[in-house]
Every structure is written in C-alpha cells, then in structure tokens.
Write a protein that holds these residues in place. Structure first.
Motif, short mmCIF file in Angstrom:
data_model
loop_
_atom_site.label_atom_id
_atom_site.label_comp_id
_atom_site.label_asym_id
_atom_site.label_seq_id
_atom_site.Cartn_x
_atom_site.Cartn_y
_atom_site.Cartn_z
N LEU A 39 2.36 -2.15 9.23
CA LEU A 39 3.51 -3.06 9.15
C LEU A 39 4.46 -2.86 10.31
O LEU A 39 4.62 -1.75 10.81
N ASN A 40 5.11 -3.94 10.70
CA ASN A 40 6.14 -3.93 11.74
C ASN A 40 7.41 -4.56 11.22
O ASN A 40 7.39 -5.39 10.29
N TYR A 41 8.53 -4.22 11.85
CA TYR A 41 9.81 -4.84 11.49
C TYR A 41 9.74 -6.35 11.65
O TYR A 41 10.35 -7.10 10.89
N PRO A 63 0.22 -13.15 6.82
CA PRO A 63 1.04 -12.27 7.66
C PRO A 63 0.25 -11.15 8.33
O PRO A 63 -0.97 -11.03 8.18
N LEU A 64 0.97 -10.34 9.06
CA LEU A 64 0.58 -9.09 9.72
C LEU A 64 -0.20 -9.34 11.02
O LEU A 64 -1.11 -10.16 11.07
N LEU A 326 8.82 -0.25 3.86
CA LEU A 326 9.30 -0.67 5.17
C LEU A 326 10.78 -1.02 5.11
O LEU A 326 11.56 -0.65 6.00
N GLN A 327 11.18 -1.73 4.07
CA GLN A 327 12.58 -2.11 3.92
C GLN A 327 13.48 -0.89 3.72
O GLN A 327 14.62 -0.87 4.20
N ALA A 328 12.97 0.13 3.04
CA ALA A 328 13.78 1.32 2.76
C ALA A 328 14.08 2.12 4.02
O ALA A 328 15.07 2.87 4.05
N ILE A 335 3.57 2.57 8.48
CA ILE A 335 3.15 2.33 7.10
C ILE A 335 1.90 1.47 7.14
O ILE A 335 1.87 0.43 7.82
N GLY A 336 0.84 1.88 6.43
CA GLY A 336 -0.44 1.19 6.51
C GLY A 336 -0.86 0.56 5.20
O GLY A 336 -0.43 0.96 4.11
N ILE A 337 -1.71 -0.45 5.33
CA ILE A 337 -2.35 -1.10 4.17
C ILE A 337 -3.85 -1.03 4.38
O ILE A 337 -4.37 -1.44 5.43
N GLU A 338 -4.57 -0.49 3.40
CA GLU A 338 -6.03 -0.43 3.45
C GLU A 338 -6.58 -1.75 2.94
O GLU A 338 -6.45 -2.08 1.77
N ILE A 339 -7.21 -2.51 3.83
CA ILE A 339 -7.72 -3.82 3.45
C ILE A 339 -9.12 -3.72 2.86
O ILE A 339 -9.45 -4.36 1.86
N ALA A 340 -9.98 -2.91 3.46
CA ALA A 340 -11.35 -2.73 2.97
C ALA A 340 -11.77 -1.29 3.19
O ALA A 340 -11.30 -0.62 4.12
N ALA A 341 -12.69 -0.83 2.36
CA ALA A 341 -13.18 0.55 2.48
C ALA A 341 -14.01 0.71 3.73
O ALA A 341 -14.64 -0.24 4.20
#
Length: 341
Positions: A39-41, A63-64, A326-328, A335-341
């Motif tokens: 994630l980005n600002y 997004p992203l 991210l907002q905090a 901060i990462g998001i795992e999309i697929a294994a």
C-alpha cells in the motif's frame, strides 16, 4: 477471479472484493498472476477523494499500483518476458526511458487509462513489466515499483549520492527506509527523523548514523546542522511537504539537493523564497521513475542483497484491516496484502 473494486463514490467503505472473468492476452500482452501488493499513501488519496484527486477515474475502479507476481500466459508476439518469469508491473506503463512526457505521465496504474493490480490476474503490455531481483520474495518485490523506485531516484539517480555525503531522510515509511538503505549502500551517512523513539531505534539498527525526534526537537533543521558540523545535508528526501519543506531548506547545505517526494503533512506551505536563492538549492519533484531506472535499481538490489522492510501483511480478504493500518500511520516500512499463495 477475485478483484478489489470501487463501484460507487470515493470511500474505503465502498471498496468490495468482487468476482470478474480472468483476462485473456492480446498479441503483445502478458497475464501476471499477482502474488503480493503493498500500500501507498497515494492509494488513500484517490480512494477517499482527498483534494479531489481521482474523481475522474473510471468506475468500477481496481486499486493499488505496487505489486509482484509471475507471468502465467503470454501473447503470440511477446519477446521481453516468458512464462514463469517473476515480474513487477511498472507504475508508469508507457514510460520506458528518458525524461517523462505528458503522455507518459497519464499512463499510471490506477489512473484515467489503467486499472490497478489488486486482482488475482492482471493483463499488461509486455512493455509494462520488469523482472524482480531473484533473492526477494514476492512481498518484498511488491515494495519496489513506487516506494523503492522513488527513493532510488531521489538518492541515486537525481540526488547523485556519493560516499561520505549526509542524506536527510524524513520519517520511517516505505520511501524513507528505502532511501536510508540506498544511501548506506552507497557509503553515505544518514540522518533519520521521526516522532517515535522506538522507530528511531529501529532506524539505527538499519544503519542510520544520527536520529532526531522532531517532536522533542521542533527546530530539527538546527539539529541537522549540528550533526553535520554546520555544513548541512547534501541530500534531503522531502516527504512531509507542508510542515517540513521550509526546515528542509534550512537543513540543506548550499548547493545541496532536495528530492521532493510527498506531502503527508500538508499539500501547501509558507516558504521564505529567499532561502532557495540563498542556499542555491536544487529542488526536483520525484515522479517515481521509468522502466530503465527500475531495472538499474533491481540490479543494484540484487548485487547488494538489500531487502525491503515489510512491517506487516494481510490476507486479500482482510484488505480493510490493511487500509486501517495505513491510515493509523504506526507502521514502519511497507504494509502488504497477500493476493495469492
């Protein structure tokens, strides 16, 4: 396949995980199975409509822009990459080398012409992807297209860092920590600012030579001058914007370089313009970078073994928690998001 989509007005509450058909490649396209995103600002800006940004983006909006994955299918005419290659989509899909143009600047992922990469499979031109360093995980490589390349250009390409230089880095977000790491890899000395003593301690563990808590020392430009024995910083990576830019001008050495990256503390500032002349400062907006610059950065990362700092990761289904983190603004690195294994 699953994809994040904004179907109605700009608000994180209107972001949904939806189903859509898996794309098919054209002759010059590749299909990338996205493994990870960071994630980005900027993501918050257009998803929430800050300053009216993103109001003209077409809906539904995926997004992203920062991610990494593996090529699983190629069009008949593709020659730049092959099935099985580990790649990152480039932020500017049509900016391959040289100075940025108006046309290239409109080719951003998540913009008027391109969707984002928060989807299990994404179709891209073969010209819009680049190989990632082999020693990095997909999550680590997902930090490179925006945060990594922005820092690379601010410190290395535009900043022209040299061994022994003093580099001032504001904060401990993704761009800032990349800037710290690139500066140290080049033999420079780094001054790191933050409002958190805990984060500053972690910054020292990453190699920061001097740290400043700007809450404890509101006149942190003076602290920079003291740390550099009155000389000032050779390079400033300007992240804050509104509340930090004038102090950056005080902190820079005469003839130094300010790489203007962001405005997390405000999009406008009162600046004593005479300072720009007095300091003979070179100030340049850093618009991330092109494919050629990404490839140079990737080679340097592979050669040095540098590893991006990932603060935390979330499952694709937990995207709301990721945006909440991210907002905090309590994270350090990405901060990462795992999309697929």
């Amino acid at each position: 396949m699953k994809a994040l989509e904004l179907h109605t007005s700009q608000s994180l509450e209107n972001l949904r995980l939806s189903e859509r058909p898996r794309p098919k490649p054209g002759p010059n396209d590749v299909i990338v199975e996205m493994k990870a995103a960071t994630l980005n600002y900027r993501d918050l800006i257009y998803l929430t409509g800050m300053m009216g940004y993103g109001a003209d983006f077409p809906l539904p909006l995926t997004p992203l822009s920062d991610g990494a994955g593996i090529v699983v299918e190629t069009g008949a005419a593709v020659t730049r990459v092959k099935k099985g290659d580990r790649v990152a989509p480039l932020f500017y899909q049509d900016w391959h080398s040289g100075p940025i143009t108006r046309e290239a600047s409109a080719s951003t992922l998540v913009g008027p012409h391109y969707q984002g990469i928060a989807q299990e499979y994404v179709k891209l031109s073969e010209e819009g992807v680049a190989l990632i360093p082999p020693h990095l995980s997909y999550m680590e490589a997902a930090a490179l297209p925006c945060a990594g390349l922005t820092a690379w250009n601010a410190v290395v390409t535009r900043g022209k860092v040299k061994p022994g230089d003093w580099v001032l880095v504001q904060g401990t977000g993704g761009v800032s920590l990349f800037a710290l790491q690139f500066a140290k890899a080049a033999g420079a000395r780094v001054i790191l600012t933050s409002s958190s003593d805990e984060k500053l301690e972690k910054g020292r563990a990453l190699g920061a030579d001097h740290t400043i808590n700007y809450k404890a020392e509101p006149n942190w430009a003076g602290a920079v001058l003291e740390a550099t024995e009155g000389r000032g910083a050779d390079i400033v990576v300007e992240i804050g914007g509104g509340e930090t830019f004038q102090q950056s001008l005080f902190a820079i050495r005469p003839g130094g370089f300010i790489g203007f990256v962001g405005f997390v503390s405000g999009a406008s500032a009162e600046v004593l313009l005479a300072l720009i002349n007095a300091q003979s400062a070179r100030i340049e907006g850093i618009s991330i970078g092109n494919r050629e610059e990404f490839e140079a950065m990737a080679r340097a990362i592979a050669a040095t073994g540098l590893r991006p700092v990932i603060d935390s990761t979330y499952a694709f289904e937990d995207y709301r928690a990721a945006f909440g983190a991210l907002q905090a603004q309590n994270h350090m690195g990405k901060i990462g998001i795992e999309i697929a294994a």
